[in-house]
Write a protein that holds these residues in place. Structure first.
Motif, PDB file in Angstrom:
ATOM      1  N   GLY A 129      -7.373 -44.991  36.157  1.00 30.77           N
ATOM      2  CA  GLY A 129      -8.200 -45.947  36.829  1.00 30.77           C
ATOM      3  C   GLY A 129      -7.780 -47.378  36.781  1.00 30.77           C
ATOM      4  O   GLY A 129      -8.383 -47.924  37.395  1.00 30.77           O
ATOM      5  N   GLU A 130      -7.172 -47.453  35.676  1.00 34.17           N
ATOM      6  CA  GLU A 130      -6.841 -48.993  35.478  1.00 34.17           C
ATOM      7  C   GLU A 130      -5.832 -49.507  36.620  1.00 34.17           C
ATOM      8  O   GLU A 130      -5.434 -50.716  36.608  1.00 34.17           O
ATOM      9  CB  GLU A 130      -6.370 -48.975  34.197  1.00 34.17           C
ATOM     10  CG  GLU A 130      -7.461 -48.918  33.131  1.00 34.17           C
ATOM     11  CD  GLU A 130      -6.968 -49.131  31.699  1.00 34.17           C
ATOM     12  OE1 GLU A 130      -5.819 -49.646  31.472  1.00 34.17           O
ATOM     13  OE2 GLU A 130      -7.678 -48.783  30.698  1.00 34.17           O
ATOM     14  N   TYR A 131      -5.233 -48.646  37.292  1.00 32.61           N
ATOM     15  CA  TYR A 131      -4.051 -49.189  38.225  1.00 32.61           C
ATOM     16  C   TYR A 131      -4.813 -49.174  39.498  1.00 32.61           C
ATOM     17  O   TYR A 131      -5.569 -48.370  39.913  1.00 32.61           O
ATOM     18  CB  TYR A 131      -2.830 -48.098  38.025  1.00 32.61           C
ATOM     19  CG  TYR A 131      -2.283 -48.171  36.806  1.00 32.61           C
ATOM     20  CD1 TYR A 131      -1.436 -49.095  36.241  1.00 32.61           C
ATOM     21  CD2 TYR A 131      -2.672 -46.996  35.914  1.00 32.61           C
ATOM     22  CE1 TYR A 131      -0.640 -48.898  35.025  1.00 32.61           C
ATOM     23  CE2 TYR A 131      -1.840 -46.959  34.868  1.00 32.61           C
ATOM     24  CZ  TYR A 131      -1.035 -48.070  34.424  1.00 32.61           C
ATOM     25  OH  TYR A 131      -0.421 -47.657  33.076  1.00 32.61           O
ATOM     26  N   THR A 132      -4.155 -50.057  40.364  1.00 35.43           N
ATOM     27  CA  THR A 132      -4.761 -50.248  41.690  1.00 35.43           C
ATOM     28  C   THR A 132      -4.183 -49.028  42.499  1.00 35.43           C
ATOM     29  O   THR A 132      -4.968 -48.640  43.559  1.00 35.43           O
ATOM     30  CB  THR A 132      -4.056 -51.597  42.322  1.00 35.43           C
ATOM     31  OG1 THR A 132      -4.260 -52.893  41.518  1.00 35.43           O
ATOM     32  CG2 THR A 132      -4.547 -51.765  43.710  1.00 35.43           C
ATOM     33  N   CYS A 133      -3.104 -48.319  42.266  1.00 33.78           N
ATOM     34  CA  CYS A 133      -2.486 -47.328  43.098  1.00 33.78           C
ATOM     35  C   CYS A 133      -1.471 -46.721  42.337  1.00 33.78           C
ATOM     36  O   CYS A 133      -1.086 -47.287  41.344  1.00 33.78           O
ATOM     37  CB  CYS A 133      -1.914 -48.072  44.509  1.00 33.78           C
ATOM     38  SG  CYS A 133      -0.760 -49.166  44.243  1.00 33.78           S
ATOM     39  N   MET A 134      -0.942 -45.478  42.810  1.00 36.18           N
ATOM     40  CA  MET A 134       0.092 -44.769  42.340  1.00 36.18           C
ATOM     41  C   MET A 134       1.223 -45.480  42.086  1.00 36.18           C
ATOM     42  O   MET A 134       1.994 -45.414  41.052  1.00 36.18           O
ATOM     43  CB  MET A 134       0.364 -43.570  42.982  1.00 36.18           C
ATOM     44  CG  MET A 134       1.386 -42.770  42.623  1.00 36.18           C
ATOM     45  SD  MET A 134       0.846 -41.965  40.843  1.00 36.18           S
ATOM     46  CE  MET A 134      -0.027 -40.534  41.437  1.00 36.18           C
ATOM     47  N   LYS A 135       1.678 -46.480  43.161  1.00 33.56           N
ATOM     48  CA  LYS A 135       2.928 -47.428  42.880  1.00 33.56           C
ATOM     49  C   LYS A 135       2.930 -47.898  41.621  1.00 33.56           C
ATOM     50  O   LYS A 135       4.048 -48.064  40.909  1.00 33.56           O
ATOM     51  CB  LYS A 135       3.017 -48.330  44.253  1.00 33.56           C
ATOM     52  CG  LYS A 135       4.277 -49.124  44.288  1.00 33.56           C
ATOM     53  CD  LYS A 135       4.366 -49.936  45.536  1.00 33.56           C
ATOM     54  CE  LYS A 135       5.533 -50.861  45.448  1.00 33.56           C
ATOM     55  NZ  LYS A 135       5.556 -51.511  46.921  1.00 33.56           N
ATOM     56  N   ASP A 136       1.745 -48.822  41.345  1.00 31.94           N
ATOM     57  CA  ASP A 136       1.632 -49.664  39.986  1.00 31.94           C
ATOM     58  C   ASP A 136       1.671 -48.661  38.707  1.00 31.94           C
ATOM     59  O   ASP A 136       2.358 -49.185  37.995  1.00 31.94           O
ATOM     60  CB  ASP A 136       0.200 -50.358  40.047  1.00 31.94           C
ATOM     61  CG  ASP A 136       0.305 -51.240  41.267  1.00 31.94           C
ATOM     62  OD1 ASP A 136       1.268 -51.754  41.829  1.00 31.94           O
ATOM     63  OD2 ASP A 136      -0.700 -51.901  41.530  1.00 31.94           O
ATOM     64  N   ALA A 137       1.147 -47.625  39.034  1.00 35.17           N
ATOM     65  CA  ALA A 137       1.005 -46.756  37.799  1.00 35.17           C
ATOM     66  C   ALA A 137       2.711 -46.157  37.483  1.00 35.17           C
ATOM     67  O   ALA A 137       2.961 -46.168  36.280  1.00 35.17           O
ATOM     68  CB  ALA A 137       0.198 -45.324  38.273  1.00 35.17           C
ATOM     69  N   VAL A 138       3.098 -45.901  38.502  1.00 35.54           N
ATOM     70  CA  VAL A 138       4.579 -45.306  38.399  1.00 35.54           C
ATOM     71  C   VAL A 138       5.478 -46.364  37.811  1.00 35.54           C
ATOM     72  O   VAL A 138       6.446 -46.482  37.119  1.00 35.54           O
ATOM     73  CB  VAL A 138       5.257 -44.888  39.715  1.00 35.54           C
ATOM     74  CG1 VAL A 138       6.840 -44.572  39.653  1.00 35.54           C
ATOM     75  CG2 VAL A 138       4.569 -43.543  40.224  1.00 35.54           C
ATOM     76  N   GLN A 139       5.370 -47.704  38.226  1.00 30.23           N
ATOM     77  CA  GLN A 139       5.944 -48.767  37.740  1.00 30.23           C
ATOM     78  C   GLN A 139       5.879 -49.192  36.456  1.00 30.23           C
ATOM     79  O   GLN A 139       6.600 -49.486  35.708  1.00 30.23           O
ATOM     80  CB  GLN A 139       5.625 -50.197  38.593  1.00 30.23           C
ATOM     81  CG  GLN A 139       6.177 -50.217  39.771  1.00 30.23           C
ATOM     82  CD  GLN A 139       5.743 -51.499  40.636  1.00 30.23           C
ATOM     83  OE1 GLN A 139       4.873 -52.160  40.299  1.00 30.23           O
ATOM     84  NE2 GLN A 139       6.258 -51.717  42.079  1.00 30.23           N
ATOM     85  N   PHE A 140       4.553 -48.819  35.764  1.00 24.96           N
ATOM     86  CA  PHE A 140       4.179 -49.111  34.598  1.00 24.96           C
ATOM     87  C   PHE A 140       5.024 -47.825  33.779  1.00 24.96           C
ATOM     88  O   PHE A 140       5.443 -48.070  32.438  1.00 24.96           O
ATOM     89  CB  PHE A 140       2.714 -48.918  34.155  1.00 24.96           C
ATOM     90  CG  PHE A 140       2.501 -49.089  32.636  1.00 24.96           C
ATOM     91  CD1 PHE A 140       2.487 -50.437  32.381  1.00 24.96           C
ATOM     92  CD2 PHE A 140       2.192 -48.260  31.860  1.00 24.96           C
ATOM     93  CE1 PHE A 140       2.176 -50.779  30.984  1.00 24.96           C
ATOM     94  CE2 PHE A 140       1.826 -48.446  30.466  1.00 24.96           C
ATOM     95  CZ  PHE A 140       2.010 -49.943  29.974  1.00 24.96           C
ATOM     96  N   LEU A 141       5.130 -46.638  34.178  1.00 27.38           N
ATOM     97  CA  LEU A 141       5.954 -45.684  33.604  1.00 27.38           C
ATOM     98  C   LEU A 141       7.441 -46.020  33.402  1.00 27.38           C
ATOM     99  O   LEU A 141       7.992 -45.712  32.419  1.00 27.38           O
ATOM    100  CB  LEU A 141       5.691 -44.195  34.468  1.00 27.38           C
ATOM    101  CG  LEU A 141       4.480 -43.478  34.505  1.00 27.38           C
ATOM    102  CD1 LEU A 141       4.651 -42.353  35.468  1.00 27.38           C
ATOM    103  CD2 LEU A 141       4.332 -43.044  33.063  1.00 27.38           C
TER     104      LEU A 141
END
Length: 541
Positions: A403-415
């Motif tokens: 929930g802290e990410y704007t979208c899946m793209k941002d979450a994958v970038q953090f991964l």
């Protein structure tokens, strides 16, 4: 962009009008055509139509009957009657209808185009809704509105904690002027800004305006309540009006088309772009929180590129092979962990990029995406903790909070960032370990030239396999272990020959050679002279 539907049983008229309007303002007007009222109704079921340009007299179903059917489904649709019959009765009936105009075919194409442009401007002005917004802001009681919002937020956050008895909850809804019925299921819609309002704008005022615009358009066919949640998203809870006989599919089509109008109105009035997700099925009040979370996840997974979309949550999209796929994910995660631990970086990245790529696929189910993401995130998070890298990746907790990410793209970038940090550490740690091992081995050789320096003995001392130690030393130092030992022995021998009066046989013993002739042969091979010749050459200088 507005949608114009041209309807006439005379094909030559329909086709010529279609070609005229299709070329006129293509960036503002999407033009469709139909040769009968039945075909026109088919268009209306497939998509939202903003303007219908139709003949009054047609075989089977007249333009007047068609208009009644249209307005029953799309009350905001404008109708322009075009006919060659200047019949007063038809014109009179047309003028009695809302959002209807009347034109004679003899008035020509220029007049028809002018009227269509006028109607487009009327629609554009209606989307502005400035007066509606100002009126609503004055009329609403601020305290009652706050109480209503807080109650709805609690329902969304944990409906089971709020719902006790049906009667009591209905009283609570009525007390807060929420006209929804607890004994009927409810639909959910979630709207999220693609772009934040311009600087200087009051965000709260903009959010309130979005709720008013959406509610006013959806009130045509539904009873709704709305609230801005804790994340800044706008939520609508809806039920069809009791007097409306609407199937589930028909209501969903109405909502999808209406949300397009809401998007247009919000862009015109407020300058903001909004993406919507809605439930394709109603849910019981006890399932409200679960459905709300599904819509938030759907919005989060599918939207992130600034596009104003209307997404529908189809809950029957789970594939039958999920258990098999789940097992395959866990197997790949386990293999990845092994690769990372042993420093096999390229195979680790190959599997990582395969799984990360699946997360970005448009057709991935919500459940599959969550499982894949959390498997990857848990692997990285546990490795960070096990290797003691909390300080190097201080925001590692975000890995486990989508929930802290704007979208899946941002979450994958953090991964990717977390994985890259682990790989950098692994490589630097391996290099540091290699440096320690090499330094220790070299020091031992230099200090123990007279002892057993066989590869087997050195491997035992440093807990390596002899073959691996040989390859490892060559990789790090560029020469074989034996070459390094010989070089150290010759350097030590030169020091002893130069600075002591030891006999050649004694020098040989101190550098690890019991047989003096073996030492002499090696010394000459490396220096080009025997030990005695080397000592004599020093005296000449």
């Amino acid at each position: 962009m507005y949608r114009l539907l041209i309807v006439d049983d005379e094909e030559i008229i329909t086709d010529s009008l279609y070609e005229t309007f299709a070329r006129h303002i293509p960036e503002q007007l999407d033009v469709c055509k139909a040769y009968s009222a039945t075909e026109a109704l088919s268009w209306m079921q497939r998509s939202r139509i903003d303007i219908v340009l139709t003949d009054i007299r047609m075989p089977g179903m007249s333009g007047l009957e068609l208009t009644e059917r249209i307005q029953a489904s799309w009350p905001n649709c404008r109708v322009i009657f075009l006919t060659g019959h200047s019949d007063f009765d038809y014109a009179y009936q047309a003028f009695q209808m809302a959002n209807v105009r009347y034109l004679l075919k003899t008035e020509g194409y220029d007049k028809v185009m002018s009227v269509v442009e006028d109607v487009m401007e009327e629609i554009r002005q209606s989307h502005s809704m400035v007066e509606l917004l100002e009126h609503s802001h004055k009329v609403n009681s601020q305290l009652a509105l706050i109480q209503q919002k807080e109650y709805l937020r609690k329902l969304l956050q944990d409906c089971t904690a709020v719902i006790d008895s049906t009667m009591h909850m209905q009283d609570e809804l009525s007390k807060r002027d929420i006209r929804l019925q607890i004994n009927s299921p409810v639909y959910l819609i979630l709207g999220r800004f693609n772009n934040l309002p311009e600087k200087g704008s009051d965000l709260t005022q903009v959010q309130e305006s979005v709720r008013i615009i959406g509610s006013s358009l959806m009130n045509e066919r539904t009873v709704c309540a709305s609230v801005t949640d804790h994340y800044g998203d706008t939520i609508w809870l809806l039920q069809p009006k009791q007097e409306e006989e609407m199937t589930n599919d028909k209501l969903v089509r109405f909502l999808e088309g209406t949300l397009e109008l809401v998007q247009e109105a919000c862009m015109v009035s407020l300058g903001v772009s909004i993406a919507f997700s809605l439930s394709s099925r109603s849910c019981n009040w006890s399932e409200l929180t679960k459905q709300y979370e599904r819509l938030r996840l759907l919005q989060w997974m599918k939207i992130g590129d600034g596009v104003s979309m209307v997404l529908t949550d189809h809950r029957n999209d789970l594939s039958s092979d999920v258990p098999k796929e789940s097992m395959r994910i866990s197997n790949r995660i386990e293999i990845m962990s092994g690769y990372l631990e042993t420093g096999r970086i390229q195979p680790f990245y190959d599997i990582f990029e395969e799984l990360a790529g699946e997360l970005m696929q448009q057709d991935i189910t919500m459940e599959r995406a969550m499982e894949t993401y959390y498997n990857l995130a848990l692997l990285l998070h546990s490795t960070i903790n096990r290797w003691g890298l909390q300080q190097k990746i201080p925001d590692q907790r975000s890995l486990l909070h989508l929930g802290e990410y704007t979208c899946m793209k941002d979450a994958v970038q953090f991964l990717y960032r977390a994985a890259d940090e682990l790989v950098r550490y692994k490589r630097s740690n391996e290099q540091e370990r290699a440096n320690v091992v090499i330094h220790s081995l070299c020091s031992y050789v230099k200090e123990n030239l007279e002892k057993d320096l066989s590869l087997v003995r050195l491997a035992e001392l440093h807990h390596f396999n002899p073959s691996y130690l040989s390859r490892f030393f060559k990789q790090e130092m560029g020469i074989n272990v034996s070459e390094f030992i010989d070089d150290c022995r010759i350097r030590k021998a030169k020091e002893l020959l130069q600075n002591t009066n030891l006999m050649v046989r004694e020098v040989a013993l101190q550098v690890g050679y019991e047989a003096a002739h073996s030492f002499t042969r090696l010394f000459k091979k490396i220096t080009g002279m025997t030990p005695q010749e080397y000592r004599e050459s020093l005296l000449v200088r």
